[in-house]
Write a protein that holds these residues in place. Sequence first.
Motif, PDB file in Angstrom:
ATOM      1  N   GLU A   1      33.763 -29.833  29.557  1.00  0.00           N
ATOM      2  CA  GLU A   1      33.628 -30.660  30.766  1.00  0.00           C
ATOM      3  C   GLU A   1      34.902 -30.634  31.588  1.00  0.00           C
ATOM      4  N   ASN A   2      36.054 -30.656  30.936  1.00  0.00           N
ATOM      5  CA  ASN A   2      37.320 -30.542  31.649  1.00  0.00           C
ATOM      6  C   ASN A   2      37.379 -29.237  32.432  1.00  0.00           C
ATOM      7  N   LEU A   3      37.036 -28.148  31.777  1.00  0.00           N
ATOM      8  CA  LEU A   3      37.081 -26.844  32.429  1.00  0.00           C
ATOM      9  C   LEU A   3      36.037 -26.743  33.539  1.00  0.00           C
ATOM     10  N   ARG A   4      34.859 -27.330  33.293  1.00  0.00           N
ATOM     11  CA  ARG A   4      33.794 -27.271  34.294  1.00  0.00           C
ATOM     12  C   ARG A   4      34.228 -27.975  35.582  1.00  0.00           C
ATOM     13  N   LEU A   5      34.854 -29.129  35.452  1.00  0.00           N
ATOM     14  CA  LEU A   5      35.335 -29.850  36.635  1.00  0.00           C
ATOM     15  C   LEU A   5      36.376 -29.027  37.391  1.00  0.00           C
ATOM     16  N   ALA A   6      37.252 -28.366  36.637  1.00  0.00           N
ATOM     17  CA  ALA A   6      38.290 -27.555  37.272  1.00  0.00           C
ATOM     18  C   ALA A   6      37.688 -26.377  38.029  1.00  0.00           C
TER      19      ALA A   6
ATOM     20  N   GLU B   1      31.873 -19.003  34.051  1.00  0.00           N
ATOM     21  CA  GLU B   1      33.330 -19.013  34.125  1.00  0.00           C
ATOM     22  C   GLU B   1      33.932 -19.943  33.074  1.00  0.00           C
ATOM     23  N   VAL B   2      33.273 -21.057  32.806  1.00  0.00           N
ATOM     24  CA  VAL B   2      33.733 -21.972  31.755  1.00  0.00           C
ATOM     25  C   VAL B   2      33.728 -21.256  30.412  1.00  0.00           C
ATOM     26  N   ASP B   3      32.664 -20.539  30.126  1.00  0.00           N
ATOM     27  CA  ASP B   3      32.578 -19.801  28.861  1.00  0.00           C
ATOM     28  C   ASP B   3      33.698 -18.765  28.755  1.00  0.00           C
TER      29      ASP B   3
END
Length: 250
Positions: A99-104, A128-130
Amino acid sequence: MSRDILVLDHLCKSFGPVEVTRDVNLVIREGERHALIGPNGAGKSTLFHLISGNYKPTSGSIRLDGDEIGGLDPARVNRRGLARSFQITNIFSGLSVAENLRLAVMRRYGLQFNFWRRVTHLRRVNAEVDDLLQKIRLTAKARSIAGDLPYSDQRSLEIGMTLASDPKVILLDEPMAGMSHEETEYTTDLIRDITAGRTLMIVEHDMDVIFTLADRITVLVYGEIIATGTPQQIRESARVKEAYLGEEAG
């Protein structure tokens, strides 16, 4: 030959009568790992604040890929292609790693305020998160709550969030602070991997890290650059040894 990606030209910063950064001239080449070192109070953090938009220069110029960014706010600097991590871990501790990466990633696409599309439908974002999870070696911890991670993993996550904006230049501010020897070795190796082909500017007090990671090193003392060169050139500089490194240069 690599081009100049970040250029500081006669950069000065004063707070009232106190001159903290004095006529700094520095060229960072595209794709290099460039370290900034110096004793406490040398002005390293001030210089990072100037480059990343937290401070406005008193005078001088900061050019990113040919465009002037001196005086722009941090959000606009980030949109121009520069991303920074801070000395203190800056993550959403109550959210999962993914979730942190997704928000970024969503922030880069301007989707952080899009309430009408389900996140599961944002295939490009999720892909991209993956990819980021794999790069920062946290795929197995994607659903873990960020605040529950070991400190070194939290720093890895923050670096991943920095990468999420796909920056031209990455600034890392003391990424090894507070780490054990084993954590430092792991994080150094991680930074080496994820910055391959990217431009990195790093402030770090661990000289072993600096001399193994950096392509070039700049030494800042009392707000002035006293030397810039390869690790070997910095090791052999009598002026650097006298002003800062001492026995650590041997």
